[in-house]
Write a protein that holds these residues in place. Structure first.
Motif, PDB file in Angstrom:
ATOM      1  N   LEU A 169       1.243  -1.186   0.236  1.00 23.64           N
ATOM      2  CA  LEU A 169       0.156   0.385   0.148  1.00 23.64           C
ATOM      3  C   LEU A 169       0.833   0.879  -0.174  1.00 23.64           C
ATOM      4  O   LEU A 169       1.972   1.456   0.648  1.00 23.64           O
ATOM      5  N   PRO A 170       1.156   1.962  -0.924  1.00 19.87           N
ATOM      6  CA  PRO A 170       1.195   3.035  -0.771  1.00 19.87           C
ATOM      7  C   PRO A 170       2.047   4.081   0.058  1.00 19.87           C
ATOM      8  O   PRO A 170       0.189   4.180   0.966  1.00 19.87           O
ATOM      9  N   GLY A 171       2.766   4.231   0.697  1.00 22.39           N
ATOM     10  CA  GLY A 171       2.635   5.020   1.780  1.00 22.39           C
ATOM     11  C   GLY A 171       2.308   5.197   3.229  1.00 22.39           C
ATOM     12  O   GLY A 171       1.970   4.748   4.286  1.00 22.39           O
ATOM     13  N   VAL A 172       2.918   3.191   3.392  1.00 23.75           N
ATOM     14  CA  VAL A 172       1.688   2.289   4.193  1.00 23.75           C
ATOM     15  C   VAL A 172       3.352   1.522   4.957  1.00 23.75           C
ATOM     16  O   VAL A 172       3.924   0.998   3.823  1.00 23.75           O
ATOM     17  N   ARG A 173       3.887   1.774   6.180  1.00 22.16           N
ATOM     18  CA  ARG A 173       4.667   1.000   6.576  1.00 22.16           C
ATOM     19  C   ARG A 173       4.104   0.001   7.430  1.00 22.16           C
ATOM     20  O   ARG A 173       3.176   0.692   8.377  1.00 22.16           O
ATOM     21  N   TRP A 174       4.639  -1.228   7.670  1.00 22.32           N
ATOM     22  CA  TRP A 174       4.081  -2.279   8.561  1.00 22.32           C
ATOM     23  C   TRP A 174       5.095  -2.256   9.628  1.00 22.32           C
ATOM     24  O   TRP A 174       6.196  -2.897  10.127  1.00 22.32           O
ATOM     25  N   LEU A 175       4.675  -2.492  11.477  1.00 24.12           N
ATOM     26  CA  LEU A 175       5.480  -2.976  12.046  1.00 24.12           C
ATOM     27  C   LEU A 175       4.815  -4.322  13.160  1.00 24.12           C
ATOM     28  O   LEU A 175       3.962  -4.302  13.025  1.00 24.12           O
ATOM     29  N   PHE A 176       5.189  -4.940  13.072  1.00 22.65           N
ATOM     30  CA  PHE A 176       4.632  -6.673  13.437  1.00 22.65           C
ATOM     31  C   PHE A 176       5.307  -7.174  14.942  1.00 22.65           C
ATOM     32  O   PHE A 176       6.578  -6.730  14.566  1.00 22.65           O
ATOM     33  N   THR A 177       4.845  -7.824  15.691  1.00 21.81           N
ATOM     34  CA  THR A 177       5.393  -8.240  16.839  1.00 21.81           C
ATOM     35  C   THR A 177       5.354  -9.575  17.188  1.00 21.81           C
ATOM     36  O   THR A 177       6.044 -10.206  18.424  1.00 21.81           O
ATOM     37  N   SER A 178       4.615 -10.186  16.128  1.00 21.04           N
ATOM     38  CA  SER A 178       4.808 -12.100  15.974  1.00 21.04           C
ATOM     39  C   SER A 178       5.888 -12.541  14.803  1.00 21.04           C
ATOM     40  O   SER A 178       5.693 -13.805  14.540  1.00 21.04           O
ATOM     41  N   GLY A 179       6.927 -12.272  14.471  1.00 20.63           N
ATOM     42  CA  GLY A 179       7.678 -12.835  13.334  1.00 20.63           C
ATOM     43  C   GLY A 179       7.293 -12.930  12.193  1.00 20.63           C
ATOM     44  O   GLY A 179       7.688 -13.493  11.220  1.00 20.63           O
ATOM     45  N   GLU A 180       5.784 -12.171  11.336  1.00 20.63           N
ATOM     46  CA  GLU A 180       5.416 -12.192   9.829  1.00 20.63           C
ATOM     47  C   GLU A 180       6.718 -10.705   9.297  1.00 20.63           C
ATOM     48  O   GLU A 180       7.258 -10.465   9.544  1.00 20.63           O
ATOM     49  N   ARG A 181       6.549 -11.187   8.554  1.00 17.91           N
ATOM     50  CA  ARG A 181       7.642 -10.464   6.765  1.00 17.91           C
ATOM     51  C   ARG A 181       6.510 -10.183   6.106  1.00 17.91           C
ATOM     52  O   ARG A 181       4.946 -10.587   5.926  1.00 17.91           O
ATOM     53  N   HIS A 182       6.995  -8.819   5.285  1.00 11.33           N
ATOM     54  CA  HIS A 182       6.468  -7.760   4.544  1.00 11.33           C
ATOM     55  C   HIS A 182       7.683  -6.879   3.552  1.00 11.33           C
ATOM     56  O   HIS A 182       8.569  -7.078   4.220  1.00 11.33           O
ATOM     57  N   PRO A 183       7.259  -7.185   2.260  1.00 16.02           N
ATOM     58  CA  PRO A 183       8.231  -6.098   1.520  1.00 16.02           C
ATOM     59  C   PRO A 183       8.383  -4.210   1.787  1.00 16.02           C
ATOM     60  O   PRO A 183       9.363  -3.973   2.360  1.00 16.02           O
ATOM     61  N   ASP A 184       7.062  -3.678   3.244  1.00 16.02           N
ATOM     62  CA  ASP A 184       7.560  -2.739   4.039  1.00 16.02           C
ATOM     63  C   ASP A 184       7.493  -2.978   5.152  1.00 16.02           C
ATOM     64  O   ASP A 184       7.013  -2.007   5.976  1.00 16.02           O
ATOM     65  N   GLU A 185       8.119  -3.645   5.762  1.00 19.68           N
ATOM     66  CA  GLU A 185       8.365  -3.873   7.497  1.00 19.68           C
ATOM     67  C   GLU A 185       9.387  -3.385   8.077  1.00 19.68           C
ATOM     68  O   GLU A 185      10.416  -2.893   6.781  1.00 19.68           O
ATOM     69  N   VAL A 186       8.938  -2.157   9.027  1.00 18.64           N
ATOM     70  CA  VAL A 186       9.996  -1.969   9.486  1.00 18.64           C
ATOM     71  C   VAL A 186      10.226  -3.204  10.750  1.00 18.64           C
ATOM     72  O   VAL A 186       9.546  -3.109  11.308  1.00 18.64           O
ATOM     73  N   PRO A 187      11.415  -3.088  10.563  1.00 17.66           N
ATOM     74  CA  PRO A 187      11.656  -4.041  11.691  1.00 17.66           C
ATOM     75  C   PRO A 187      11.612  -3.609  13.212  1.00 17.66           C
ATOM     76  O   PRO A 187      13.060  -3.329  13.773  1.00 17.66           O
ATOM     77  N   VAL A 188      10.727  -4.205  13.718  1.00 14.71           N
ATOM     78  CA  VAL A 188      10.688  -3.357  15.240  1.00 14.71           C
ATOM     79  C   VAL A 188      11.536  -4.111  15.931  1.00 14.71           C
ATOM     80  O   VAL A 188      11.745  -3.488  17.353  1.00 14.71           O
ATOM     81  N   SER A 189      11.575  -5.226  15.929  1.00 14.12           N
ATOM     82  CA  SER A 189      13.190  -6.013  17.384  1.00 14.12           C
ATOM     83  C   SER A 189      13.972  -4.774  16.716  1.00 14.12           C
ATOM     84  O   SER A 189      14.996  -5.060  18.228  1.00 14.12           O
TER      85      SER A 189
END
Length: 370
Positions: free
Chosen positions: A240-260
Motif C-alpha cells: 500500500l503506497p505510504g504504509v509501513r508495517w511493524l509486526f510483533t510476532s515474526g510476520e514478514r512483508h516487503p514494507d516491514e519496519v523491523p520493530v525488533s
C-alpha cells in the motif's frame, strides 16, 4: 484454615499471580506492582505465572522471584479470536470435580511462600487458596473468569455449580479492583471501580524515522494481536503506497519496519506509530487510548468484555473495525481512509495504578500493624 509460615517482617512480601491468558493481564497489573515498589522499596516480590519470564521482566521493574505456576488458564482458545467453549468447559469441569481438595492443595502452596498479601489478576483459585491459608488477597482486573465462563459455558450441564464456586472465590478477596473500562460485575459486593491503568509510552517518531530511513508522510501501522498465536498471511498482503508495517510476532512483508531492531519498548513503539491493528483487549486498547493513537480492530466475535472496551476507546481514539476476511486479504485501504477522516479524540487520563496502590498499601500496613 492453614497457618502460614511465620517470619520477622523486616520486609513485606507480595505474591502476585498473573493469568497467562495473553499478555493483557500482565500489562494491567505491572504498573501497580511498579508503583508499589517505588513506595515500598524493600518490598519482596514473588510472581507466579506461565507468561514467559522475559515478557514479565519487560514490564515489571526491579528484581523479582519468578515461579512458573499458573492457577488458572482463562479459556481454551482456537486462535486469538476464537474461544473453544466445550473444551473450556471440560477443563473447568475437571478442575472443579474435587474443588475443596484443589483449594487445599493450592492453599498449602501459598502458605509455604508466606506472603503478607496476594495480588491476583485474576485467578480465582488463588483467591480461594489465599482465604484458606489465612492470607489477605486483592483481585485486580477489568474482567473476571466467572462471567467469561458463564457467557460461553452456561449451556452445559453442571455449569451453574462451577459458576457459583468461581463467584464465591472472587467474593473472598478483600477487594476486587476494576480498572476502567471494565465489565459490570454487579454480583461482586467487594468491587471498586478505579481509573484506567495504562503504561503511556513516549512518542519517539523522529528517532524511529531516522533509525529506519523513513521519509515523507508514511503511515506506520503496528500489528499487535496479543500474546496468543494468530498467524497472518502477511506475505500475501498487497503493498500500500505510504504504509509501513511493524509486526510483533515474526510476520514478514516487503514494507516491514523491523520493530525488533528499534531498540524501543513496546509502549514507546505504540506511542510512536499512526495506527495499531489489534483485537479488543485491555492492554493494547488502554495504551492506545492513553496516547490517542488510531486503532483498527478485528472483532473477537462475542467476547463479553468487548463492548465495554470499545465504548471507552471510541471516546479517546479514532477507532474503526476491520472484517476478518479483509484482514486476511490485506484489504486495509478503506478502513485506513475511514480512520484518517474521523475527528481527533482527547487521549485518556489514566493513573489507576496510583488508586490501586493506595488501597493495597493501606491493606498491607493494616495487616502488619504498620
Amino acid at each position: 484454615m492453614f497457618a502460614y509460615a511465620t517470619r520477622q517482617h523486616k520486609h513485606m512480601r507480595l505474591l502476585v499471580d498473573i493469568s497467562p491468558h495473553g499478555y493483557g493481564h500482565l500489562s494491567q497489573i505491572a504498573p501497580v506492582v511498579n508503583e508499589l515498589r517505588r513506595r515500598l522499596p524493600s518490598l519482596e516480590l514473588l510472581i507466579r505465572t506461565t507468561v514467559p519470564r522475559k515478557q514479565v521482566a519487560s514490564r515489571v521493574e526491579g528484581a523479582f522471584a519468578y515461579l512458573e505456576h499458573a492457577p488458572d488458564f482463562g479459556m481454551e482458545m482456537a486462535s486469538a479470536l476464537e474461544v473453544r467453549a466445550e473444551a473450556s468447559f471440560r477443563r473447568y469441569q475437571a478442575l472443579h470435580q474435587d474443588w475443596d481438595a484443589v483449594v487445599a492443595r493450592e492453599a498449602r502452596a501459598v502458605a509455604r511462600l508466606a506472603p503478607d498479601l496476594l495480588l491476583g489478576n485474576v485467578p480465582y483459585l488463588s483467591l480461594a487458596a489465599a482465604r484458606a491459608a489465612g492470607v489477605p488477597a486483592v483481585a485486580l482486573c477489568s474482567l473476571n473468569w466467572a462471567d467469561i465462563f458463564w457467557h460461553y459455558c452456561r449451556g452445559f450441564s453442571g455449569a451453574d455449580a462451577i459458576y457459583a464456586q468461581m463467584q464465591e472465590a472472587y467474593r473472598s478477596a478483600e477487594l476486587f479492583l476494576q480498572p476502567r473500562p471494565h465489565m459490570p460485575m454487579g454480583w461482586l459486593d467487594n468491587r471498586r471501580s478505579i481509573a484506567p491503568i495504562a503504561l503511556r509510552g513516549q512518542c519517539r517518531r523522529e528517532e524511529l524515522d531516522a533509525r529506519f530511513g523513513l521519509e515523507g508522510p508514511e503511515r506506520l501501522v503496528l500489528v499487535a494481536m496479543g500474546g496468543m498465536p494468530f498467524t497472518l498471511p502477511t506475505e500475501r498482503w498487497p503493498r500500500l503506497p505510504g504504509v509501513r508495517w511493524l509486526f510483533t510476532s515474526g510476520e514478514r512483508h516487503p514494507d516491514e519496519v523491523p520493530v525488533s531492531e528499534s531498540g524501543m519498548s513496546f509502549a514507546d513503539v505504540l506511542a510512536s506509530v499512526d495506527v495499531v491493528l489489534t483485537k479488543p483487549g485491555y492492554g493494547t486498547f488502554a495504551e492506545a487510548g492513553a496516547c490517542g493513537v488510531d486503532v483498527l480492530y478485528v472483532s473477537r466475535g462475542g467476547w463479553p468484555e468487548e463492548p465495554y472496551l470499545l465504548e471507552w476507546l471510541r471516546a479517546h481514539a479514532r477507532v474503526a473495525e476491520l472484517g476478518r476476511e479483509r484482514l486476511l486479504q490485506g484489504d486495509f485501504t478503506g478502513a485506513l481512509t475511514t480512520l484518517a477522516e474521523m475527528p481527533r479524540r482527547r487521549a485518556a487520563v489514566a493513573g489507576g495504578e496510583h488508586e490501586a496502590t493506595e488501597l493495597i498499601q493501606g491493606l498491607l500496613q493494616k495487616t502488619l500493624n504498620y
